[in-house]
Each structure stands twice: as structure tokens, then as C-alpha cells.
Design an enzyme around this catalytic site. Structure first.
Site, PDB file in Angstrom:
ATOM      1  N   SER A   9      36.585  30.438  37.215  1.00  0.00           N
ATOM      2  CA  SER A   9      37.951  29.924  37.183  1.00  0.00           C
ATOM      3  C   SER A   9      37.952  28.446  37.548  1.00  0.00           C
ATOM      4  O   SER A   9      37.517  28.065  38.644  1.00  0.00           O
ATOM      5  CB  SER A   9      38.827  30.689  38.180  1.00  0.00           C
ATOM      6  OG  SER A   9      40.038  29.974  38.354  1.00  0.00           O
ATOM      7  N   HIS A  34      37.488  30.578  32.611  1.00  0.00           N
ATOM      8  CA  HIS A  34      38.765  31.214  32.979  1.00  0.00           C
ATOM      9  C   HIS A  34      39.776  30.128  33.354  1.00  0.00           C
ATOM     10  O   HIS A  34      39.545  29.328  34.254  1.00  0.00           O
ATOM     11  CB  HIS A  34      38.534  32.156  34.156  1.00  0.00           C
ATOM     12  CG  HIS A  34      39.707  33.016  34.514  1.00  0.00           C
ATOM     13  ND1 HIS A  34      40.019  34.180  33.837  1.00  0.00           N
ATOM     14  CD2 HIS A  34      40.651  32.894  35.483  1.00  0.00           C
ATOM     15  CE1 HIS A  34      41.089  34.737  34.385  1.00  0.00           C
ATOM     16  NE2 HIS A  34      41.500  33.968  35.382  1.00  0.00           N
ATOM     17  N   HIS A  67      44.423  32.974  31.301  1.00  0.00           N
ATOM     18  CA  HIS A  67      45.183  33.948  32.086  1.00  0.00           C
ATOM     19  C   HIS A  67      46.582  33.379  32.332  1.00  0.00           C
ATOM     20  O   HIS A  67      46.755  32.476  33.143  1.00  0.00           O
ATOM     21  CB  HIS A  67      44.415  34.185  33.408  1.00  0.00           C
ATOM     22  CG  HIS A  67      45.098  35.113  34.352  1.00  0.00           C
ATOM     23  ND1 HIS A  67      44.685  35.240  35.671  1.00  0.00           N
ATOM     24  CD2 HIS A  67      46.135  35.974  34.200  1.00  0.00           C
ATOM     25  CE1 HIS A  67      45.464  36.137  36.278  1.00  0.00           C
ATOM     26  NE2 HIS A  67      46.343  36.586  35.416  1.00  0.00           N
ATOM     27  N   MET A 138      43.600  42.651  38.620  1.00  0.00           N
ATOM     28  CA  MET A 138      43.771  41.677  39.707  1.00  0.00           C
ATOM     29  C   MET A 138      43.332  42.314  41.025  1.00  0.00           C
ATOM     30  O   MET A 138      43.828  43.373  41.413  1.00  0.00           O
ATOM     31  CB  MET A 138      45.234  41.238  39.828  1.00  0.00           C
ATOM     32  CG  MET A 138      45.767  40.414  38.667  1.00  0.00           C
ATOM     33  SD  MET A 138      44.815  38.955  38.230  1.00  0.00           S
ATOM     34  CE  MET A 138      44.822  38.006  39.750  1.00  0.00           C
ATOM     35  N   ASP A 176      39.516  39.931  38.790  1.00  0.00           N
ATOM     36  CA  ASP A 176      39.916  38.565  39.140  1.00  0.00           C
ATOM     37  C   ASP A 176      40.501  38.506  40.552  1.00  0.00           C
ATOM     38  O   ASP A 176      41.541  39.104  40.816  1.00  0.00           O
ATOM     39  CB  ASP A 176      40.970  38.104  38.115  1.00  0.00           C
ATOM     40  CG  ASP A 176      41.375  36.653  38.289  1.00  0.00           C
ATOM     41  OD1 ASP A 176      40.782  35.959  39.124  1.00  0.00           O
ATOM     42  OD2 ASP A 176      42.299  36.222  37.564  1.00  0.00           O
TER      43      ASP A 176
HETATM   44  C1  DX5 Z   1      44.602  34.007  41.074  1.00  0.00           C
HETATM   45  C2  DX5 Z   1      43.771  33.626  39.874  1.00  0.00           C
HETATM   46  C3  DX5 Z   1      42.297  33.771  40.031  1.00  0.00           C
HETATM   47  C4  DX5 Z   1      41.698  33.063  41.184  1.00  0.00           C
HETATM   48  C5  DX5 Z   1      40.216  33.293  41.300  1.00  0.00           C
HETATM   49  O1  DX5 Z   1      45.941  33.960  40.738  1.00  0.00           O
HETATM   50  O2  DX5 Z   1      44.142  34.406  38.763  1.00  0.00           O
HETATM   51  O3  DX5 Z   1      41.642  33.454  38.826  1.00  0.00           O
HETATM   52  O4  DX5 Z   1      41.968  31.716  41.160  1.00  0.00           O
HETATM   53  O5  DX5 Z   1      39.755  32.496  42.325  1.00  0.00           O
HETATM   54  P1  DX5 Z   1      38.959  33.053  43.577  1.00  0.00           P
HETATM   55  O6  DX5 Z   1      37.635  33.458  43.057  1.00  0.00           O
HETATM   56  O7  DX5 Z   1      38.935  31.879  44.477  1.00  0.00           O
HETATM   57  O8  DX5 Z   1      39.738  34.201  44.163  1.00  0.00           O
HETATM   58 ZN    ZN Z   2      42.976  34.362  36.859  1.00  0.00          ZN
END
Ligand code: DX5
Ligand code: ZN
Length: 219
Positions: A9, A34, A67, A138, A176
Site C-alpha cells: 500500500s 495497492h 481500493h 479488511m 488488508d
Molecule cells: C486502510 C487501508 C490499508 C492500510 C494498510 O484503510 O485500506 O490498505 O493502509 O496499511 P497497514 O499495512 O499499515 O495496515
Molecule cells: Zn486498502
């Protein structure tokens, strides 16, 4: 079992140099990128939109795994498709008709993903699973990077994977939020085949992206 893929991400990247951050991810073995799109309405945070995705498109050949945490999402799907998204993932709560939005994404010849928040049930999408390319589970409530993994989602992944096997379906199961070197094994064993990670990839081992991607893949 499908090989595990890593979708870093860019929410945890340095936004002042996104193109070189993406290059590093590509060189480090990322399978896709991502992109977390937030609108300050569906989630309490704001990030980036189609113009940034469009500018980044020529800097990598990796698929953009976009996303969308925006509502209402339907009218913006084409903008993200035109900007260069390859996978477009939406939340059921953000559209009046989930099936219409899935069909819209498929008609644009993109992969259609549906994301389930920790408290959104699999039954919300069950009847559409044969039309969906990817389910994004999620493991935090969406909105921010760096949150703590919610372990209860492991059994949800297992249940989803059982439905997938029983119905002989082929969608990807992506996870995620809060993924790290400790919990990644549990989600992979439960049936996930794509891991999203921001904090772990950009911050662990003093930001050694290649090492962090390799470590996540080797678990
Ligand atoms: C949260 C996002 C994720 C998140 C992942 O709303 O969809 O993609 O940023 O980041 P980490 O790995 O830091 O949880
Ligand atoms: Zn995400």
C-alpha cells in the site's frame, strides 16, 4: 493453492516521491500496487484520486490494485478505470446496487473486487461470488494505515475459502490492514492469496522494502 502475492500500500510511502517509491516496490518484488483512495466521508481520511493514479501509470507495469473507500462510488468507477486502475475494489455500503457496480467494472474490462469491513458479513456478497474477481477482507476498520490487525478475521477468511472451494470458484482472497511478519502465516493458512501491507513493507528493517517483501513471501 495459489501462490501468495504482495500488494504494497502506497499509503505508507513518501508522497513527495511516489514514482521512485513505486520503482523500489517493483524492484523489491511487489506483484501489484495497492492504492488506497479515501474521501473524508466514507472513511475519516482523505488521500488521492484519479489524477495521481494517471500520473503514476507510466512509471510501472505492475497492476494497480485500487481500493475505493469513497461513497457514492458508482459514478467514479469510470474515472478510476480511465486513470489506469486494473483491479477496482468497492465496499458494498458505498453503492446503491452492488451488482450494478460490479457489472460496470466488468464492462470496463477491469477486475472487480468487493471489500468486506470487519463487521460486514460474507452473506452480503455470497450470491455474487461467481461474478467477483477478488474479495478484500479488511483486517482493520478502513481509514488509516498502521492500525492493529483484528485476529477475528482469520475465521472469516477460512469460511470464505471453504465457500470458494465448495462452489469451485476462482476469486482471489486479499487481506488488508495490520499485516506483519507474525500474523501473515495465519491469514495465508486460512486461504488468503494476496497480502496488502503498508507499514510492514515501508517501515520494518529500516525501510528495506526488498527484504520486507521477500520476508512476507517466504512465510
Ligand atoms: C486502510 C487501508 C490499508 C492500510 C494498510 O484503510 O485500506 O490498505 O493502509 O496499511 P497497514 O499495512 O499499515 O495496515
Ligand atoms: Zn486498502
Amino acid at each position: 493453492m495459489k501462490k501468495v502475492q504482495i500488494s504494497p500500500s502506497i499509503l505508507s510511502a513518501d508522497f513527495s516521491k511516489l514514482s521512485s517509491e513505486i520503482k523500489k516496490l517493483e524492484e523489491g518484488g511487489a506483484d501489484m500496487i495497492h492504492v488506497d483512495v479515501m474521501d473524508g466521508h466514507f472513511v475519516p481520511n482523505l488521500t488521492i484520486g484519479p489524477p495521481v493514479i494517471k500520473s503514476l501509470r507510466s512509471h510501472t507495469n505492475l497492476p494497480f490494485d485500487v481500493h475505493l473507500m469513497i461513497s457514492p462510488v458508482h459514478k467514479y468507477i469510470k474515472n478510476f478505470s480511465d486513470a489506469g486502475a486494473d483491479i477496482i475494489t468497492i465496499h458494498p455500503e458505498a453503492t446503491d446496487s452492488l451488482i450494478d457496480s460490479i457489472n460496470h467494472i466488468k464492462n470496463l474490462k477491469k477486475k472487480a473486487g468487493v471489500s468486506l469491513n470487519p463487521d460486514t458479513k460474507i452473506s452480503t456478497v455470497e450470491k455474487y461470488l461467481d461474478k467477483i474477481d477478488l474479495i478484500l477482507i479488511m483486517s482493520v476498520y478502513p481509514g488509516f494505515g498502521g492500525q492493529k490487525f483484528i485476529p477475528e478475521v482469520v475465521s472469516k477468511i477460512k469460511t470464505l475459502n471453504e465457500i470458494k472451494k465448495n462452489k469451485n470458484l476462482n476469486f482471489d482472497i486479499e487481506v488488508d490492514g495490520g499485516i506483519n511478519f507474525e500474523n501473515s502465516k495465519s491469514v495465508i493458512e486460512a486461504g488468503a492469496n494476496i497480502l496488502v501491507s503498508g507499514t510492514t513493507i515501508f517501515k520494518e528493517n529500516s525501510g528495506d522494502i526488498k527484504k520486507n517483501i521477500e520476508t512476507l513471501k517466504s512465510i
